[in-house]
Design an enzyme around this catalytic site. Structure first.
Site, PDB file in Angstrom:
ATOM      1  N   TYR A  31       0.902  -1.203  -0.005  1.00 31.95           N
ATOM      2  CA  TYR A  31      -0.041  -0.114   0.033  1.00 31.95           C
ATOM      3  C   TYR A  31       0.629   1.196  -0.077  1.00 31.95           C
ATOM      4  CZ  TYR A  31      -4.098  -2.993   0.400  1.00 31.95           C
ATOM      5  OH  TYR A  31      -5.209  -3.926  -0.018  1.00 31.95           O
ATOM      6  N   GLN A  83     -15.716   2.583  -5.601  1.00 33.57           N
ATOM      7  CA  GLN A  83     -14.737   1.295  -5.040  1.00 33.57           C
ATOM      8  C   GLN A  83     -13.511   1.923  -4.732  1.00 33.57           C
ATOM      9  OE1 GLN A  83     -16.382  -2.354  -6.911  1.00 33.57           O
ATOM     10  NE2 GLN A  83     -17.072  -0.699  -8.164  1.00 33.57           N
ATOM     11  N   ASN A  84     -13.018   2.701  -5.459  1.00 37.47           N
ATOM     12  CA  ASN A  84     -11.750   3.263  -5.587  1.00 37.47           C
ATOM     13  C   ASN A  84     -11.042   3.876  -4.211  1.00 37.47           C
ATOM     14  OD1 ASN A  84     -11.791   2.223  -8.077  1.00 37.47           O
ATOM     15  ND2 ASN A  84     -11.882   4.413  -9.200  1.00 37.47           N
ATOM     16  N   HIS A 103     -14.487   1.384  -0.223  1.00 37.32           N
ATOM     17  CA  HIS A 103     -13.332   0.282   0.288  1.00 37.32           C
ATOM     18  C   HIS A 103     -12.299   1.104   0.957  1.00 37.32           C
ATOM     19  CE1 HIS A 103     -15.154  -2.545  -3.140  1.00 37.32           C
ATOM     20  NE2 HIS A 103     -15.730  -2.600  -2.021  1.00 37.32           N
ATOM     21  N   THR A 134     -16.102  -0.629 -13.726  1.00 39.18           N
ATOM     22  CA  THR A 134     -15.861  -1.701 -12.975  1.00 39.18           C
ATOM     23  C   THR A 134     -16.416  -2.944 -13.475  1.00 39.18           C
ATOM     24  OG1 THR A 134     -16.876  -2.506 -10.646  1.00 39.18           O
ATOM     25  CG2 THR A 134     -18.187  -0.773 -11.754  1.00 39.18           C
TER      26      THR A 134
HETATM   27  P1  OAD Z   1     -11.593  -4.605 -11.758  1.00 39.70           P
HETATM   28  O1  OAD Z   1     -10.157  -4.530 -11.860  1.00 39.70           O
HETATM   29  O2  OAD Z   1     -12.087  -5.706 -11.323  1.00 39.70           O
HETATM   30  O3  OAD Z   1     -12.287  -3.935 -13.023  1.00 39.70           O
HETATM   31  C1  OAD Z   1     -11.874  -2.826 -13.912  1.00 39.70           C
HETATM   32  C2  OAD Z   1     -13.059  -2.649 -14.853  1.00 39.70           C
HETATM   33  O4  OAD Z   1     -12.550  -1.404 -15.530  1.00 39.70           O
HETATM   34  C3  OAD Z   1     -12.989  -3.763 -15.888  1.00 39.70           C
HETATM   35  O5  OAD Z   1     -14.214  -4.018 -16.183  1.00 39.70           O
HETATM   36  C4  OAD Z   1     -12.316  -3.059 -17.049  1.00 39.70           C
HETATM   37  O6  OAD Z   1     -13.044  -3.653 -18.172  1.00 39.70           O
HETATM   38  C5  OAD Z   1     -12.570  -1.495 -16.771  1.00 39.70           C
HETATM   39  N1  OAD Z   1     -11.496  -0.598 -17.586  1.00 39.70           N
HETATM   40  C6  OAD Z   1     -10.535  -0.753 -17.957  1.00 39.70           C
HETATM   41  N2  OAD Z   1      -9.981   0.024 -18.559  1.00 39.70           N
HETATM   42  C7  OAD Z   1     -10.801   1.043 -18.459  1.00 39.70           C
HETATM   43  C8  OAD Z   1     -10.913   2.646 -18.845  1.00 39.70           C
HETATM   44  N3  OAD Z   1      -9.800   3.099 -19.541  1.00 39.70           N
HETATM   45  N4  OAD Z   1     -12.203   3.018 -18.675  1.00 39.70           N
HETATM   46  C9  OAD Z   1     -13.176   2.625 -18.290  1.00 39.70           C
HETATM   47  N5  OAD Z   1     -13.166   1.228 -17.603  1.00 39.70           N
HETATM   48  C10 OAD Z   1     -11.836   0.515 -17.788  1.00 39.70           C
HETATM   49  O7  OAD Z   1     -11.818  -3.330 -10.736  1.00 39.70           O
HETATM   50  P2  OAD Z   1     -13.139  -2.847  -9.834  1.00 39.70           P
HETATM   51  O8  OAD Z   1     -14.343  -3.451 -10.322  1.00 39.70           O
HETATM   52  O9  OAD Z   1     -13.010  -1.689  -9.312  1.00 39.70           O
HETATM   53  O10 OAD Z   1     -11.219  -3.903  -3.750  1.00 39.70           O
HETATM   54  O11 OAD Z   1     -12.879  -3.834  -8.584  1.00 39.70           O
HETATM   55  C11 OAD Z   1     -13.729  -3.976  -7.155  1.00 39.70           C
HETATM   56  C12 OAD Z   1     -12.877  -4.073  -6.093  1.00 39.70           C
HETATM   57  O12 OAD Z   1     -11.919  -5.325  -6.277  1.00 39.70           O
HETATM   58  C13 OAD Z   1     -11.659  -2.877  -5.770  1.00 39.70           C
HETATM   59  O13 OAD Z   1     -12.340  -2.013  -5.200  1.00 39.70           O
HETATM   60  C14 OAD Z   1     -10.817  -3.564  -4.842  1.00 39.70           C
HETATM   61  C15 OAD Z   1     -10.609  -5.004  -5.624  1.00 39.70           C
HETATM   62  O14 OAD Z   1     -10.578  -6.084  -4.649  1.00 39.70           O
HETATM   63  C16 OAD Z   1     -10.566  -3.543  -2.620  1.00 39.70           C
HETATM   64  O15 OAD Z   1      -9.559  -3.020  -2.642  1.00 39.70           O
HETATM   65  C17 OAD Z   1     -11.289  -3.877  -1.613  1.00 39.70           C
END
Ligand code: OAD
Length: 229
Positions: free
Chosen positions: A53, A86-87, A104, A170
């Site tokens: 982190y 979630q960021n 989160h 997401t």
């Molecule tokens: P993910 O890494 O699971 O998903 C990222 C999403 O962003 C995917 O659907 C990609 O297609 C999309 N993506 C990639 N590049 C992009 C761009 N330039 N513009 C828009 N979208 C794009 O991330 P999260 O869904 O945020 O939790 O993950 C959820 C949680 O999982 C996080 O908050 C984290 C992790 O465990 C904790 O840290 C507690």
């Protein structure tokens, strides 16, 4: 004036230079998730987790909000905009969004391991010497796997009030965050912006834009027309 609720994930910050979690170059690469993002991992190797982190925090000091963050902030000129992110970065706030709920946790905060209500603004590294006033080790203010998500009830209530729900960047894989779409009213329009959108079933009012967040800048600025057309 609409009440626009926006659920964001790692994808909105990708074009600012922060890796997503589950894309090929995701942050977890080289790290077992449970090693760096669980209470058990922290108990096993505090140095590894703190350093993981610390690196994220140092990187956050180097990056800037992108056009998608700024577009959401600009929407506030005409609408009430509630971000639920979630960021753990602060890029929405730095872009000017004023209503940001972090589901989160936040990288720029540290938390007591003895009393979770003791939370401190923290922009430097957290080391093994950093203790809360009660004498316990400070930890990153991050919701780890297996831990409660204290802000989820508030987020659910906010979704219930939404006139429009916008979902950006997401994978909709992590619960309870992904379940928030079930809290909006039945006919609430939803727009999901993501270059590789996850399948979402059973939502007749959902429009999907397969674009990056920055590519969707003008769609975000025009979201009310887009959602209600
Ligand atoms: P993910 O890494 O699971 O998903 C990222 C999403 O962003 C995917 O659907 C990609 O297609 C999309 N993506 C990639 N590049 C992009 C761009 N330039 N513009 C828009 N979208 C794009 O991330 P999260 O869904 O945020 O939790 O993950 C959820 C949680 O999982 C996080 O908050 C984290 C992790 O465990 C904790 O840290 C507690």
């Amino acid at each position: 004036m609409k009440n626009i609720v926006v659920l964001t994930g790692a994808g909105i910050s990708a074009e600012s230079g922060i890796n997503t979690f589950r894309d090929a170059d995701g942050l977890w690469e080289g790290h077992d998730v449970m090693e760096v993002a669980s209470p058990q991992g922290f108990a096993k190797d505090k140095t590894l987790v703190l350093e993981f982190y610390n690196q994220r925090r140092r990187q956050l000091l180097e990056v800037e909000p992108n056009k998608a963050h700024f577009a959401l902030a600009k929407l506030e000129e005409n609408h009430h905009v509630q971000i639920i992110t979630q960021n753990v970065d602060d890029l929405h706030e730095r872009a000017g969004s004023t209503n940001v709920l972090h589901l989160h946790g936040e990288l720029f905060k540290a938390q007591s391991t003895k009393d979770s209500s003791l939370v401190y603004t923290w922009k430097k590294d957290i080391t093994l010497n950093d203790k809360c006033p009660l004498g316990s080790q400070l930890r990153p203010f991050i919701v780890w796997f297996g831990e409660d998500v204290p802000m989820i009830t508030k987020a659910q209530e906010l979704c219930e009030q939404a006139d429009i729900l916008v979902i950006i960047g997401t994978s909709m894989q992590v619960y309870p965050a992904a379940g928030l779409i079930d809290f909006v009213k039945l006919n609430t329009p939803m727009v999901y912006i993501d270059p590789k959108p996850a399948p979402i079933y059973g939502k007749s009012n959902l429009s999907v834009l397969s674009k990056t967040a920055v590519e969707a800048e003008s769609d975000i600025l025009n979201i009310v027309n887009l959602a209600t057309k």
